[in-house]
Design a protein around this motif. Structure first.
Motif, PDB file in Angstrom:
ATOM      1  N   UNK A  14      -3.140   4.151 -43.413  1.00 24.95           N
ATOM      2  CA  UNK A  14      -2.483   3.443 -42.315  1.00 24.95           C
ATOM      3  C   UNK A  14      -3.514   2.672 -41.487  1.00 24.95           C
ATOM      4  N   UNK A  15      -4.728   3.203 -41.392  1.00 27.74           N
ATOM      5  CA  UNK A  15      -5.769   2.606 -40.557  1.00 27.74           C
ATOM      6  C   UNK A  15      -6.266   1.288 -41.130  1.00 27.74           C
ATOM      7  N   UNK A  16      -6.754   0.439 -40.229  1.00 25.83           N
ATOM      8  CA  UNK A  16      -7.357  -0.816 -40.642  1.00 25.83           C
ATOM      9  C   UNK A  16      -8.672  -0.525 -41.364  1.00 25.83           C
ATOM     10  N   UNK A  17      -9.186  -1.529 -42.045  1.00 25.68           N
ATOM     11  CA  UNK A  17     -10.478  -1.418 -42.725  1.00 25.68           C
ATOM     12  C   UNK A  17     -11.407  -2.489 -42.180  1.00 25.68           C
ATOM     13  N   UNK A  18     -12.696  -2.301 -42.422  1.00 24.23           N
ATOM     14  CA  UNK A  18     -13.724  -3.220 -41.952  1.00 24.23           C
ATOM     15  C   UNK A  18     -14.382  -3.850 -43.175  1.00 24.23           C
ATOM     16  N   UNK A  19     -14.122  -5.142 -43.389  1.00 26.90           N
ATOM     17  CA  UNK A  19     -14.635  -5.845 -44.563  1.00 26.90           C
ATOM     18  C   UNK A  19     -16.158  -5.750 -44.654  1.00 26.90           C
ATOM     19  N   UNK A  20     -16.846  -5.981 -43.557  1.00 22.59           N
ATOM     20  CA  UNK A  20     -18.312  -5.945 -43.579  1.00 22.59           C
ATOM     21  C   UNK A  20     -18.819  -4.570 -43.970  1.00 22.59           C
ATOM     22  N   UNK A  21     -18.235  -3.529 -43.411  1.00 19.36           N
ATOM     23  CA  UNK A  21     -18.656  -2.166 -43.733  1.00 19.36           C
ATOM     24  C   UNK A  21     -18.371  -1.835 -45.199  1.00 19.36           C
ATOM     25  N   UNK A  22     -17.244  -2.275 -45.708  1.00 17.24           N
ATOM     26  CA  UNK A  22     -16.896  -1.999 -47.104  1.00 17.24           C
ATOM     27  C   UNK A  22     -17.812  -2.768 -48.056  1.00 17.24           C
ATOM     28  N   UNK A  23     -18.146  -4.025 -47.721  1.00 14.96           N
ATOM     29  CA  UNK A  23     -19.103  -4.788 -48.538  1.00 14.96           C
ATOM     30  C   UNK A  23     -20.460  -4.100 -48.561  1.00 14.96           C
ATOM     31  N   UNK A  24     -20.895  -3.622 -47.398  1.00 15.38           N
ATOM     32  CA  UNK A  24     -22.172  -2.911 -47.311  1.00 15.38           C
ATOM     33  C   UNK A  24     -22.139  -1.634 -48.158  1.00 15.38           C
ATOM     34  N   UNK A  25     -21.055  -0.898 -48.066  1.00 14.25           N
ATOM     35  CA  UNK A  25     -20.943   0.377 -48.779  1.00 14.25           C
ATOM     36  C   UNK A  25     -20.977   0.196 -50.296  1.00 14.25           C
ATOM     37  N   UNK A  26     -20.315  -0.825 -50.805  1.00 13.76           N
ATOM     38  CA  UNK A  26     -20.237  -1.004 -52.253  1.00 13.76           C
ATOM     39  C   UNK A  26     -21.576  -1.445 -52.844  1.00 13.76           C
ATOM     40  N   UNK A  27     -22.401  -2.095 -52.020  1.00 18.72           N
ATOM     41  CA  UNK A  27     -23.663  -2.626 -52.544  1.00 18.72           C
ATOM     42  C   UNK A  27     -24.904  -1.868 -52.066  1.00 18.72           C
ATOM     43  N   UNK A  28     -24.735  -0.885 -51.229  1.00 18.37           N
ATOM     44  CA  UNK A  28     -25.877  -0.158 -50.651  1.00 18.37           C
ATOM     45  C   UNK A  28     -26.745   0.468 -51.746  1.00 18.37           C
ATOM     46  N   UNK A  29     -28.032   0.157 -51.672  1.00 23.03           N
ATOM     47  CA  UNK A  29     -28.989   0.741 -52.603  1.00 23.03           C
ATOM     48  C   UNK A  29     -28.889   0.234 -54.024  1.00 23.03           C
ATOM     49  N   UNK A  30     -28.129  -0.831 -54.248  1.00 26.68           N
ATOM     50  CA  UNK A  30     -27.913  -1.364 -55.595  1.00 26.68           C
ATOM     51  C   UNK A  30     -28.720  -2.638 -55.781  1.00 26.68           C
ATOM     52  N   UNK A  31     -29.499  -2.713 -56.839  1.00 29.36           N
ATOM     53  CA  UNK A  31     -30.214  -3.957 -57.146  1.00 29.36           C
ATOM     54  C   UNK A  31     -29.668  -4.614 -58.416  1.00 29.36           C
TER      55      UNK A  31
END
Length: 156
Positions: A14-31
């Motif tokens: 039900x809660x909103x999501x944060x696009x910037x946070x989700x983009x950061x999470x999916x790519x964190x630590x990934x090269x």
């Protein structure tokens, strides 16, 4: 030995999501990721007549179908990661409804993965929409559209 296939991150909330946070999470630590394609679907006001869209889902089944679609996109386009979030409840015009982020080594795979996910999500996942008008009237449940079926069928 091949790297294990990633699992899609799927949420129905039900809660909103944060696009910037989700983009950061999916790519964190990934090269290994060379492209992120993000799609955000918003509630529109239908020419000023809509006060809200009511979204319902079949709990458990919606997540399972989203996971199945996500796994298909990952396998077909060799995605590095995939996130799909779909909201439910009463959503006002301008608010977020759905987010898909596809991560891949190359841009075309990311674009195709995100498109496939959305095309099947719109037609195959058990979500229903009801329009609420500014005039105080509750509309009908929104019917499926032939154009959405045609978009989905191009992937078959």
């Amino acid at each position: 030995m091949a790297a294990p296939r990633p699992s899609p991150l799927i949420r129905v909330q039900a809660e909103d999501f944060d696009l910037t946070a989700e983009n950061r999470a999916i790519s964190a630590g990934r090269s290994d990721i060379g492209a992120l394609v993000s799609f955000v679907g918003l509630c529109r006001d239908e020419g000023g007549s809509l006060s809200a869209l009511e979204l319902e889902h079949y709990p458990g089944m919606a997540e399972a179908e989203m996971r199945r679609i996500g796994e298909t996109a990952i396998e077909r386009f060799h995605l590095s990661a995939l996130t799909a979030i779909h909201r439910y409840g009463r959503i006002a015009p301008g608010q977020n409804i759905v987010l898909v982020i596809a991560a891949a080594s190359h841009r075309q795979a990311a674009f195709d993965g995100a498109n496939l996910m959305m095309d099947f999500l719109k037609t195959s996942a058990p979500f229903w929409k009801k329009e609420h008008g500014k005039d105080g009237l509750t509309g009908d449940w929104v019917a499926a559209r032939d154009a959405d079926d045609r978009a989905r069928d191009r992937w078959r």
